[in-house]
Design an enzyme around this catalytic site. Structure first.
Site, PDB file in Angstrom:
ATOM      1  N   THR A 142       0.820  -1.210   0.000  1.00 52.12           N
ATOM      2  CA  THR A 142       0.000   0.000   0.000  1.00 52.12           C
ATOM      3  C   THR A 142       0.855   1.261   0.000  1.00 52.12           C
ATOM      4  OG1 THR A 142      -1.497   1.269   1.425  1.00 52.12           O
ATOM      5  CG2 THR A 142      -0.070  -0.278   2.529  1.00 52.12           C
ATOM      6  N   ASP A 143       0.274   2.359  -0.477  1.00 52.39           N
ATOM      7  CA  ASP A 143       1.013   3.629  -0.405  1.00 52.39           C
ATOM      8  C   ASP A 143       1.045   4.187   1.015  1.00 52.39           C
ATOM      9  OD1 ASP A 143      -1.634   4.520  -0.188  1.00 52.39           O
ATOM     10  OD2 ASP A 143      -1.490   5.976  -1.831  1.00 52.39           O
ATOM     11  N   GLU A 144       0.264   3.590   1.923  1.00 51.26           N
ATOM     12  CA  GLU A 144       0.234   4.116   3.302  1.00 51.26           C
ATOM     13  C   GLU A 144       1.550   3.901   4.043  1.00 51.26           C
ATOM     14  OE1 GLU A 144      -3.220   3.394   5.642  1.00 51.26           O
ATOM     15  OE2 GLU A 144      -4.569   3.522   3.935  1.00 51.26           O
ATOM     16  N   TYR A 167      -2.211  -0.370  10.964  1.00 50.17           N
ATOM     17  CA  TYR A 167      -2.316  -1.040   9.656  1.00 50.17           C
ATOM     18  C   TYR A 167      -1.089  -0.754   8.795  1.00 50.17           C
ATOM     19  CZ  TYR A 167      -3.307  -1.453   4.710  1.00 50.17           C
ATOM     20  OH  TYR A 167      -3.195  -1.733   3.360  1.00 50.17           O
ATOM     21  N   LYS A 171       1.975  -3.206   7.363  1.00 43.10           N
ATOM     22  CA  LYS A 171       2.304  -3.399   5.945  1.00 43.10           C
ATOM     23  C   LYS A 171       3.765  -2.984   5.678  1.00 43.10           C
ATOM     24  CE  LYS A 171       0.067  -4.601   2.913  1.00 43.10           C
ATOM     25  NZ  LYS A 171      -0.162  -5.976   2.375  1.00 43.10           N
TER      26      LYS A 171
END
Ligand SMILES: Cc1cn([C@H]2C[C@H](O)[C@@H](COP(=O)(O)OP(=O)(O)O[C@H]3O[C@H](C)C(=O)[C@H](O)[C@H]3O)O2)c(=O)[nH]c1=O
Length: 363
Positions: A142-144, A167, A171
């Site tokens: 993810t870009d998070e 979260y 990741k």
């Protein structure tokens, strides 16, 4: 003949990735490995479930003994790893579930891949035989992991990791593990980091499907904080196509950002959704705006994600094929045509659970 395990293939993004691989790799066996947690649903795959190159295996990535059985049965050449706990709000109330699935689950998969792919005694020290593309661990992320941007700028592949939620931290940890296995054991890997997805089969805990579901049911549309938080949105089929293309064409050891060049502030996005839905439902323009309800903010809410997918575009020629207006229209149509799917997945009490955490606390 390659055996490709896709983890999390019954989930939202995973099911689109499975479909893409099943349709485009007739000479490979696609093994959908999924634990069928609350967000996994085999109904997402009824159109391809009888294809000769598709098989489903129920297994949980947090249970190495279950994974081992699948590895022994299929001796996979590649893993496309999507299985993850993905909802930021859930990670705030139950971080350990995210650490367990996203970090330990990824480590379990890496350990088995390392073990199975280094069985050849001619290849000591964990090096992989011959052409490193014989095997591949593709990690979907993810870009998070990059954290939160201010009003300007973009995430690039070399942007420093700065995850902010349980979260995104889980990741980021799993991305680091994949790279560490590449560096230490020579594991051939690729990682892609994508922005927010939307489309058919999206579980209605996330902003777009939640609002579609709530408009259909005349329920409040909860906007966290002032609604000015910004996300980049990509139609899920375009994400699946990007993964398939990267899997087939990219060099190992590489990272690719995937995004839609399509930023929206949450409140503007919800208003756009209302515009399209009211038109499709035959309501007067703006009718559903009355449902907009500002609620307590998400703790530690990331202000803005914006991702630059230029590397993927320049190297492999990928770009989104669906405009946002078109993608949103297709998504709404899918939900209108699949009300039974929506009823089935919403019959658990997750909405009440979140309502008790955040909603009805207007600011
Ligand atoms: C559910 C909900 C969300 N929001 C806000 C919170 C965010 O600013 C935005 C989107 O939230 P959502 O939970 O749909 O998605 P993100 O938190 O951006 O994360 C998503 O995109 C990334 C890339 C992943 O990697 C995640 O797995 C995926 O869940 O709307 C509201 O204002 N109200 C709501 O009821």
């Amino acid at each position: 003949m390659k055996n490709i395990i896709i983890t999390g293939g019954a989930g939202f993004i995973g099911s689109h990735v499975v479909r893409e691989f099943v349709k485009n790799n007739p000479n490979s066996k696609i093994i959908n490995l999924d634990a069928l947690t609350y967000a996994g649903n085999l109904e997402n795959l009824t159109d391809i479930e009888n294809e000769p190159n598709y098989v489903f295996e129920k297994a949980d990535i947090t249970k190495p003994e279950e994974l081992r059985k699948v590895f022994e049965k299929y001796n996979p050449d590649a893993i496309v790893h999507l299985a993850a706990e993905s909802h930021v709000d859930r990670s705030i109330t139950d971080p350990n579930a995210f650490i367990n699935t996203n970090v330990n689950g990824t480590a379990n998969l890496l350990n088995l891949a390392k073990e199975f792919w280094t069985l050849n005694p001619d290849h000591q020290h964990g090096n992989f035989p011959g052409n490193e593309r014989d095997f591949l661990f593709y990690h979907v992320s993810t870009d998070e992991v990059y954290g939160s941007l201010g009003e300007t700028g973009f995430f690039l592949e070399d942007t420093a990791y700065d995850p902010k939620s349980p979260y995104s931290a889980s990741k980021a940890a799993s991305d680091h593990l994949v790279r560490a296995y590449g560096n230490t054991y020579g594991m051939p890997f690729i990682i892609s980091n994508c922005s927010n997805n939307y489309g058919p089969n999206h579980f209605p805990e996330k902003l777009i499907p939640l609002c579609i579901s709530n408009i259909l049911n005349g329920k409040p549309l909860p906007i966290y904080g002032d609604g000015k938080y910004t996300r980049d949105w990509l139609y899920v089929v375009d994400h699946a196509k990007a993964i398939h293309q990267i899997f087939n064409e990219a060099k190992t050891g590489e990272t690719y950002n995937i995004g839609g060049w399509n930023e929206w502030k949450n409140i503007d996005l919800v208003k756009e959704l209302i515009k399209q839905m009211d038109a499709k439902l035959g309501n007067p323009a703006g009718f559903s705006e009355a449902l907009i309800t500002y609620v307590k903010d998400r703790p530690g809410h990331d202000l803005r994600y914006a991702i630059d997918a230029t590397k993927l575009n320049k190297e492999l020629g990928w770009k989104p094929s669906v405009t946002f207006e078109e993608g949103l229209g297709k998504t709404i149509d899918w939900f209108l045509e699949n009300k039974e799917w929506l009823d089935n997945v919403t019959s658990g009490n997750y909405q009440d659970y979140y309502a008790s955490q955040y909603a009805n606390d207007s600011n």
